[in-house]
Design a protein around this motif. Structure first.
Motif, mmCIF file in Angstrom:
data_model
loop_
_atom_site.group_PDB
_atom_site.id
_atom_site.type_symbol
_atom_site.label_atom_id
_atom_site.label_comp_id
_atom_site.label_asym_id
_atom_site.label_seq_id
_atom_site.Cartn_x
_atom_site.Cartn_y
_atom_site.Cartn_z
ATOM 1 N N TRP A 157 0.874 -1.028 -0.441
ATOM 2 C CA TRP A 157 -0.068 -0.291 -0.170
ATOM 3 C C TRP A 157 0.879 1.473 0.104
ATOM 4 C CZ3 TRP A 157 -4.808 -0.039 -1.448
ATOM 5 C CH2 TRP A 157 -5.105 0.765 -1.696
ATOM 6 N N ARG A 158 1.638 1.276 1.008
ATOM 7 C CA ARG A 158 2.154 2.531 1.271
ATOM 8 C C ARG A 158 3.245 2.148 -0.436
ATOM 9 N NH1 ARG A 158 6.061 3.000 6.072
ATOM 10 N NH2 ARG A 158 6.689 4.369 5.225
ATOM 11 N N PRO A 159 3.202 3.753 -0.745
ATOM 12 C CA PRO A 159 5.055 3.963 -2.042
ATOM 13 C C PRO A 159 5.863 4.052 -1.211
ATOM 14 C CG PRO A 159 2.739 5.806 -1.608
ATOM 15 C CD PRO A 159 3.026 5.287 -0.019
ATOM 16 N N ASP A 189 8.916 6.293 0.540
ATOM 17 C CA ASP A 189 10.011 6.103 1.358
ATOM 18 C C ASP A 189 11.635 6.121 2.505
ATOM 19 O OD1 ASP A 189 10.183 4.097 3.924
ATOM 20 O OD2 ASP A 189 8.880 2.299 2.756
ATOM 21 N N THR A 238 -2.487 12.025 -16.597
ATOM 22 C CA THR A 238 -3.680 11.373 -14.974
ATOM 23 C C THR A 238 -4.748 12.277 -15.321
ATOM 24 O OG1 THR A 238 -1.725 11.705 -13.787
ATOM 25 C CG2 THR A 238 -4.052 11.549 -12.668
ATOM 26 N N GLY A 255 -7.779 2.608 -8.592
ATOM 27 C CA GLY A 255 -6.766 2.654 -7.473
ATOM 28 C C GLY A 255 -6.246 1.936 -6.951
ATOM 29 N N VAL A 256 -6.138 0.608 -6.165
ATOM 30 C CA VAL A 256 -5.825 -0.774 -6.014
ATOM 31 C C VAL A 256 -4.602 -0.402 -6.795
ATOM 32 C CG1 VAL A 256 -5.653 -3.622 -5.394
ATOM 33 C CG2 VAL A 256 -7.723 -1.437 -4.738
ATOM 34 N N HIS A 289 -2.931 0.952 -8.337
ATOM 35 C CA HIS A 289 -2.356 2.334 -8.325
ATOM 36 C C HIS A 289 -1.549 2.709 -7.181
ATOM 37 C CE1 HIS A 289 -0.040 6.442 -9.093
ATOM 38 N NE2 HIS A 289 -1.274 6.724 -7.265
ATOM 39 N N ARG A 290 -1.698 2.426 -6.481
ATOM 40 C CA ARG A 290 -1.011 1.797 -4.701
ATOM 41 C C ARG A 290 -0.322 0.809 -4.886
ATOM 42 N NH1 ARG A 290 -2.059 5.825 -1.221
ATOM 43 N NH2 ARG A 290 -0.547 4.625 -0.150
ATOM 44 N N LEU A 291 -0.348 -0.433 -5.595
ATOM 45 C CA LEU A 291 0.094 -1.732 -5.482
ATOM 46 C C LEU A 291 1.414 -1.537 -6.148
ATOM 47 C CD1 LEU A 291 -0.714 -4.416 -4.503
ATOM 48 C CD2 LEU A 291 -1.774 -4.915 -7.458
ATOM 49 N N ASN A 304 3.209 1.191 -7.324
ATOM 50 C CA ASN A 304 3.921 2.257 -6.477
ATOM 51 C C ASN A 304 4.447 1.645 -4.791
ATOM 52 O OD1 ASN A 304 4.273 4.044 -8.783
ATOM 53 N ND2 ASN A 304 1.839 4.451 -8.123
ATOM 54 N N SER A 305 3.810 0.271 -4.843
ATOM 55 C CA SER A 305 4.000 0.177 -2.960
ATOM 56 C C SER A 305 5.765 -0.616 -3.846
ATOM 57 C CB SER A 305 3.299 -1.106 -2.744
ATOM 58 O OG SER A 305 2.879 -2.158 -3.614
#
Lengths: 251, 312
Positions: free
Chosen positions: A116-118, A122, B5, B173-174, B176-178, B180-181
């Motif tokens: 979840w966290r970018p 970090d 975007t 959305g999921v 995008h988070r995924l 970039n995590s």
């Protein structure tokens, strides 16, 4: 005599009929810079690949820091403290220089099952990565996509990634290959600054680099190590002169 | 915000405006058309997570459309219409089967990976064909759409439309988070340079496997939506040409971007379902060369034609 950090016994690796590694015995002492030299095709890169775990030997053992790592794959050896650079520059070309190093930091910062966290925000990854880029002289180049870096900079980046894993042993496969004179001088100075802090195995054709950096040198020929010793001893060794260095080369 | 975007956001706003516009034009049929498009967009986004970002060229992604569809159709056949249960089964069953397929196929790469994922999906396809109880080759009708007591009523075409839109936005959305995590960086690193990943200490297999499962689960949800949309389920959902369709949406729109698969789904579905067939019966002769031209000249897909390169 200091303890051996890397200890290789009776290592054999063959590809079909070609014996690339022929009963190699080698000790890399803790803290030393150990160069492996030899003509093209002598089996230096194959040997490095076995140290790193990218290739597995047919016979023999590799002991690292007192532990038999012969059967371990590359990622596991990285976690024990072995890092490498490749003969052909190997970076994440689509990522920025900072992303490259941050990913190497991340590999050693616990599990990456974090969804979840970018990662790019970090600081636990970015700060050490930025510091590492700084230390190899790429501080101003962090936001440049790796593919757009100059060749020499990509080599520096690769070493920054290796160092970011906080290795005990650094395997360098021709770090100054393809570099201009200035670049290679700069790289040799940088590697010199790592001496003592990291144990290094250096495969190199550039004799300037080898004799500037190495504490000991092993000479490889047809898959065998024909001599190991201090630079002066290797320089004076008749067999080495005949087999490899050649009479015309001013040593 | 990058230009892309903005582009993606305006596209989603346009999609939100489809029902009122269709009503104003007296063409409610378009609500159906775009609902179907958005369902395929979810499937395409899920495939792009592994294909575009992870470099895993799965040629069997339609398997999860089928699993998701049968996960709704089979309970409904026995009189269970509870959508919470059906859709949960759809997602979990898809993830579980992706785990099995991935655990085997991810040990290979390149052409072998493509072939193995295709083979598994063909197996599921023929399984669907062979089970007579659930209609075999002909498939079966869905007696009623999934019910969500107290939440929404999917029988209303427009309500269902907005449910799909919300799920599409959530998928983006999921996604995008995924990507970039930390997890996403590992997946992208594996695509970029596997040898380097291993050398810095990543055993990439388990990360790829989890990505494969997430993509499967997301596509399973699209399958649950698709069966509610068509009110019919057949093994055709899993046919290899369907896998190819989804893959083409990703490639056409732009691999490794989130907006790309959505755009690809819109363009491909509109061309295939509406524009070309109404123009000439030989429409495939036009679609084929068009796709070839896109692959040849817009290597980054249609989204790549937009100026900004950084996305996601």
């Amino acid at each position: 005599m200091a303890d051996a950090l890397l200890e290789v016994r009776r290592l054999v690796k063959s590809f079909g009929g070609l014996i690339a590694t022929n009963r190699v015995d080698l000790e890399v002492l803790d803290g030393e810079t150990h160069a492996i030299i030899g003509p093209n095709g002598a089996g230096k890169t194959t040997l490095i690949a076995q140290f790193a775990g990218d290739l597995h030997p047919d016979q023999g053992t590799i002991t690292f820091a007192g532990r038999d790592v012969t059967a371990l794959a590359a990622p596991a050896r990285s976690h024990l403290g072995i890092a490498r650079s490749f003969q052909i520059t190997s970076v994440f070309r689509e990522f920025t220089a900072l992303d490259n190093v941050a990913l190497a930091v991340q590999a050693h910062a616990g599990s990456s099952f974090a969804f979840w966290r970018p990662a790019r925000a970090d600081r636990a990854l970015r700060d050490p990565a930025r510091a590492m880029l700084e230390s190899v002289g790429l501080g101003a180049r962090g936001d440049v996509v790796a593919a757009n870096l100059a060749h020499g900079e990509q080599r520096q980046l690769e070493i920054a990634m290796a160092l970011a894993t906080r290795p005990r042993l650094l395997l360098l496969d021709e770090p100054v290959a393809g570099m201009g004179l200035d670049e290679s001088q700069q790289m040799i100075r940088f590697l010199g600054s790592l001496k003592g802090r990291h144990t290094m195995v250096l495969v190199e054709h550039d004799m300037d680099a080898v004799f500037t950096l190495a504490d000991r040198i092993s000479v490889m020929l047809y898959g065998r190590i024909i001599a190991t010793g201090a630079p002066e001893a290797i320089r004076a060794n008749e067999e080495v002169r005949r087999a490899y260095l050649g009479d015309e080369r001013a040593l | 915000m990058t230009r892309r975007t903005v582009f993606l956001a305006s596209g989603l706003v346009l999609l939100a405006l489809v029902p009122p516009i269709a009503a104003a034009l007296g063409q409610p049929f378009y609500v159906d058309v775009f609902r179907r498009i958005m369902i395929f967009a979810i499937a395409a986004v899920s495939l792009d997570l592994i294909l575009g970002y992870g470099g895993m060229v799965s040629f069997g992604h339609a398997a999860y459309l089928g699993i998701g569809a049968y996960a709704v159709g089979i309970p409904a056949y026995y009189g269970l219409h509870n959508g919470y249960v059906q859709w949960t089964i759809a997602v979990l069953a898809s993830a579980a089967i992706a785990l099995v397929i991935g655990a085997i196929s991810l040990r290979t790469s390149g052409v072998y990976f493509i072939m193995i994922t295709l083979a598994f999906t063909q197996m599921l396809y023929y399984l669907g064909v062979s089970v007579e109880e659930y209609g075999g080759d002909d498939g079966m009708r869905l007696a009623a759409r999934s019910t969500f007591a107290g939440l929404v009523d999917l029988r209303g075409g427009t309500t269902f439309y907005y449910v799909v839109l919300v799920l599409l936005v959530l998928s983006l959305g999921v996604g995008h988070r995924l990507i970039n995590s930390r997890f996403g960086m590992v997946i992208r690193g594996g695509r970029s340079n596997e040898a380097r990943m291993r050398a810095i200490g990543f055993a990439t297999f388990r990360y790829k496997l989890v990505a494969f499962m997430i993509a499967g689960a997301m596509c399973g949800l699209a399958g649950a939506l698709l069966v509610n949309h068509t009110e019919y389920v057949t093994p055709e959902f899993m046919h290899w040409t369907r896998s190819g369709d989804i893959m083409f949406m990703v490639i056409l729109g732009g691999m490794g971007t989130l907006g790309g698969p959505v755009l690809g789904a819109v363009v491909l579905r509109l061309l295939e379902d509406l524009l070309l067939p109404s123009w000439t019966e030989h429409w495939q002769a036009i679609l084929g060369p068009f796709l070839v031209l896109v692959v040849l000249f817009a290597k980054r897909g249609l989204v790549g034609l937009l100026p900004e390169r950084r996305d996601g």
